[in-house]
Design a protein around this motif. Structure first.
Motif, PDB file in Angstrom:
ATOM      1  N   VAL A   3      24.139 -24.950 -11.672  1.00 37.06           N
ATOM      2  CA  VAL A   3      24.163 -23.751 -11.375  1.00 37.06           C
ATOM      3  C   VAL A   3      25.239 -22.965 -12.327  1.00 37.06           C
ATOM      4  N   ALA A   4      25.957 -24.221 -13.228  1.00 33.32           N
ATOM      5  CA  ALA A   4      27.416 -23.790 -13.793  1.00 33.32           C
ATOM      6  C   ALA A   4      26.459 -24.517 -14.891  1.00 33.32           C
ATOM      7  N   GLY A   5      25.879 -24.922 -15.258  1.00 29.41           N
ATOM      8  CA  GLY A   5      24.802 -26.237 -16.338  1.00 29.41           C
ATOM      9  C   GLY A   5      25.472 -26.926 -16.799  1.00 29.41           C
ATOM     10  N   VAL A   6      26.544 -27.866 -15.896  1.00 27.83           N
ATOM     11  CA  VAL A   6      27.186 -28.435 -16.171  1.00 27.83           C
ATOM     12  C   VAL A   6      25.810 -30.129 -16.090  1.00 27.83           C
ATOM     13  N   PRO A   7      25.437 -30.551 -16.971  1.00 24.15           N
ATOM     14  CA  PRO A   7      24.817 -31.837 -16.509  1.00 24.15           C
ATOM     15  C   PRO A   7      25.699 -32.736 -16.356  1.00 24.15           C
ATOM     16  N   MET A   8      25.023 -33.735 -15.577  1.00 24.50           N
ATOM     17  CA  MET A   8      25.580 -34.967 -14.800  1.00 24.50           C
ATOM     18  C   MET A   8      24.667 -36.404 -14.124  1.00 24.50           C
ATOM     19  N   VAL A   9      25.371 -37.086 -13.632  1.00 25.19           N
ATOM     20  CA  VAL A   9      24.643 -37.994 -13.129  1.00 25.19           C
ATOM     21  C   VAL A   9      25.629 -38.391 -11.906  1.00 25.19           C
ATOM     22  N   ALA A  10      25.048 -38.845 -11.425  1.00 25.82           N
ATOM     23  CA  ALA A  10      25.086 -38.395  -9.108  1.00 25.82           C
ATOM     24  C   ALA A  10      24.816 -40.278  -9.174  1.00 25.82           C
ATOM     25  N   ILE A  23      19.411 -36.219  -4.318  1.00 23.78           N
ATOM     26  CA  ILE A  23      19.846 -35.432  -5.252  1.00 23.78           C
ATOM     27  C   ILE A  23      19.306 -33.623  -5.217  1.00 23.78           C
ATOM     28  N   LEU A  24      20.960 -33.669  -4.009  1.00 19.72           N
ATOM     29  CA  LEU A  24      19.646 -31.510  -3.555  1.00 19.72           C
ATOM     30  C   LEU A  24      19.629 -30.362  -5.652  1.00 19.72           C
ATOM     31  N   ALA A  25      20.034 -31.489  -6.518  1.00 20.97           N
ATOM     32  CA  ALA A  25      19.935 -30.001  -7.683  1.00 20.97           C
ATOM     33  C   ALA A  25      18.565 -31.037  -8.056  1.00 20.97           C
ATOM     34  N   ASN A  26      18.486 -31.667  -7.870  1.00 19.33           N
ATOM     35  CA  ASN A  26      16.703 -32.119  -7.833  1.00 19.33           C
ATOM     36  C   ASN A  26      15.483 -32.245  -7.133  1.00 19.33           C
ATOM     37  N   LEU A  27      15.953 -32.037  -5.722  1.00 21.51           N
ATOM     38  CA  LEU A  27      15.639 -30.459  -4.947  1.00 21.51           C
ATOM     39  C   LEU A  27      15.210 -29.440  -4.835  1.00 21.51           C
ATOM     40  N   VAL A  28      16.388 -28.594  -5.472  1.00 20.80           N
ATOM     41  CA  VAL A  28      15.367 -27.815  -5.985  1.00 20.80           C
ATOM     42  C   VAL A  28      14.912 -27.122  -6.741  1.00 20.80           C
ATOM     43  N   ILE A  29      15.074 -27.653  -8.028  1.00 19.73           N
ATOM     44  CA  ILE A  29      14.524 -27.238  -9.479  1.00 19.73           C
ATOM     45  C   ILE A  29      12.402 -28.640  -9.221  1.00 19.73           C
ATOM     46  N   GLY A  30      12.909 -29.445  -8.143  1.00 18.85           N
ATOM     47  CA  GLY A  30      11.761 -29.800  -8.085  1.00 18.85           C
ATOM     48  C   GLY A  30      11.114 -30.868  -8.945  1.00 18.85           C
ATOM     49  N   GLU A  31      11.751 -31.436  -9.686  1.00 21.66           N
ATOM     50  CA  GLU A  31      11.876 -32.502 -10.389  1.00 21.66           C
ATOM     51  C   GLU A  31      13.514 -33.299 -10.660  1.00 21.66           C
ATOM     52  N   ASN A  32      12.922 -34.878 -10.659  1.00 20.97           N
ATOM     53  CA  ASN A  32      14.235 -35.880 -10.474  1.00 20.97           C
ATOM     54  C   ASN A  32      14.553 -35.764 -12.487  1.00 20.97           C
ATOM     55  N   VAL A  33      15.740 -34.655 -12.281  1.00 17.81           N
ATOM     56  CA  VAL A  33      16.297 -33.925 -13.989  1.00 17.81           C
ATOM     57  C   VAL A  33      17.715 -35.081 -13.911  1.00 17.81           C
ATOM     58  N   GLN A  56      18.742 -31.572 -18.722  1.00 17.26           N
ATOM     59  CA  GLN A  56      19.334 -31.475 -17.603  1.00 17.26           C
ATOM     60  C   GLN A  56      19.705 -29.714 -18.187  1.00 17.26           C
ATOM     61  N   VAL A  57      19.496 -29.813 -19.071  1.00 15.57           N
ATOM     62  CA  VAL A  57      20.495 -28.511 -19.686  1.00 15.57           C
ATOM     63  C   VAL A  57      19.170 -27.373 -19.322  1.00 15.57           C
ATOM     64  N   GLU A  58      17.873 -27.378 -19.646  1.00 21.07           N
ATOM     65  CA  GLU A  58      16.554 -26.878 -19.752  1.00 21.07           C
ATOM     66  C   GLU A  58      16.361 -26.659 -18.025  1.00 21.07           C
ATOM     67  N   ALA A  59      16.606 -27.737 -17.566  1.00 24.80           N
ATOM     68  CA  ALA A  59      15.920 -26.945 -16.024  1.00 24.80           C
ATOM     69  C   ALA A  59      16.900 -26.699 -15.128  1.00 24.80           C
ATOM     70  N   PHE A  60      18.269 -27.068 -15.468  1.00 22.06           N
ATOM     71  CA  PHE A  60      18.961 -26.196 -14.447  1.00 22.06           C
ATOM     72  C   PHE A  60      19.082 -24.624 -15.002  1.00 22.06           C
TER      73      PHE A  60
END
Length: 392
Positions: A281-288, A310-320, A351-355
């Motif tokens: 949500v903050a727009g910060v690319p990451m490694v988990a 990864i919760l971010a992946n699940l909400v977006i709907g793709e494994n970014v 990641q930036v585009e997906a977020f």
């Protein structure tokens, strides 16, 4: 007529949800509502005295449960009896399903007339999907924080479920940079956040590997400014674990300092969990990454069913967001992935585009999740108090 609402939250995140829900309900009902229950400091500030300290129920890992079992069973009985004595117009259980759902089942068996709302769906989409159907016998309505959860409950035969929104929706200004902060986010050396976890067990499992990965990155000549946000109660544990790190971070303490670090971060290295959605949500690319003890890992391998943890992946709907779990969580693999999110690479750009899609995906049309939650609680309060659901 004064209405009585009983709430149960046993972790800090649930306490925050509970305190905001109390505020929203009080705005609508004024003096015509009283609150009883179990919660933390946030709910206490709203005038709800907890029946016992919730800190003792903050348990991580399956291996820790046997040692705490006598206390857990005692508190389960105390919580159940407190609800039944209070005879509330509604019971709201908040997250922590291993505790709160056991209370809800006992309450439903002994007094089926009390409506029960579950604020925060269990992760039935990740593991133990059979819980969704079982919940129909003791939960009347689930208030979901994630937009895909109502559909999941419908498919699994769960109770009525409504998406009310994630608390992050109301916190966008504190997570996203202003003009000056954006300039620092884009400047060199890039700010790299490291977030090893919010519990002592997570710190114990992650700090050595995280430090080794960052040391490899440094040896490869990759420039970065390292910031490690933490909370006051973990500061000493973090300081002790940092003594062997080849690259020393700047440690910032407290929620406000953490949010300020998010606003200038170019990339992040995070433990898998809720923080991945916060970073997205903050727009910060990451490694988990995530490592657990042997017992927890053995159980998780047999139970987890989702395509990603990864919760971010699940909400977006793709494994970014790349995820490195257990045996894949090695310094070499982590260092390589970190280099990709620090530099201008296809992984980072993806990641930036997906977020950027998250505002639309997580939108509810309401000003805050607590208002949506309050509307549903009030609707159930207006229902006749008799035979709400079948006993489990």
């Amino acid at each position: 007529m004064t209405r009585k609402i009983f709430l149960i939250a046993t972790e800090e995140s649930g306490d925050r949800l509970g305190s905001e829900l109390i505020k929203a309900l009080r705005l609508r009902l004024g003096d015509a509502v009283t609150f009883e229950g179990i919660g933390g400091s946030g709910m206490a500030r709203e005038g709800m005295a907890s029946r016992f300290p919730i800190e003792e129920l903050s348990i991580i890992g399956f291996a820790a449960i046997p040692r705490k079992l006598p206390m857990i069973l005692r508190r389960l009985a105390e919580a159940t009896e407190a609800v039944l004595r209070a005879a509330p117009d509604i019971l709201v259980i908040i997250d922590s399903p291993d505790f709160t759902h056991r209370v809800a089942r006992r309450v439903r068996r002994r007094d089926p007339s009390i409506p029960i709302v579950d604020y925060v769906s269990p992760t039935v989409w990740a593991w133990r999907p059979g819980r969704a159907r079982a919940m129909r016998f003791y939960v009347d309505h689930v208030l979901a924080l994630l937009p895909f959860e109502p559909e999941v409950h419908q498919k699994l035969g769960g109770p009525l479920c409504s998406y009310v929104g994630h608390p992050l929706i109301a916190q966008l200004d504190s997570l996203r940079p202003n003009e000056d902060e954006q300039a620092r986010r884009d400047a060199a050396p890039p700010v790299l956040l490291v977030l090893p976890g919010s519990r002592r067990g997570e710190i114990r499992h992650h700090m050595a590997i995280f430090g080794a990965a960052l040391g490899l990155l440094y040896k490869q000549g990759v420039a970065f400014e390292l910031i490690l946000p933490t909370m006051p109660h973990l500061e000493a544990a973090i300081a002790a674990a940092l003594t062997d790190w080849p690259v020393q971070p700047r440690v910032v303490v407290g929620e406000q300092a953490k949010r300020a670090a998010f606003r200038i971060a170019h990339a992040a290295f995070a433990k898998s969990g809720t923080v991945t959605l916060e970073l997205a949500v903050a727009g910060v690319p990451m490694v988990a990454a995530y490592r657990a003890g042997n017992v927890e890992a053995w159980i998780a391998r047999r139970l987890i069913r989702s395509a990603s943890v990864i919760l971010a992946n699940l909400v977006i709907g793709e494994n970014v967001v790349p995820e490195f779990i257990q045996q894949d969580c090695t310094p070499e693999k982590l260092a390589q992935a970190l280099r990709e999110v620090l530099e201008d690479t296809p992984m980072r750009q993806r990641q930036v585009e997906a977020f950027a899609k998250l505002d639309h995906i997580m939108d509810t049309g309401r000003s805050s999740p607590s208002e949506g939650a309050a509307e549903i609680v009030l609707a159930l309060l207006r229902r006749p108090k008799a035979g709400i659901g079948p006993a489990a």
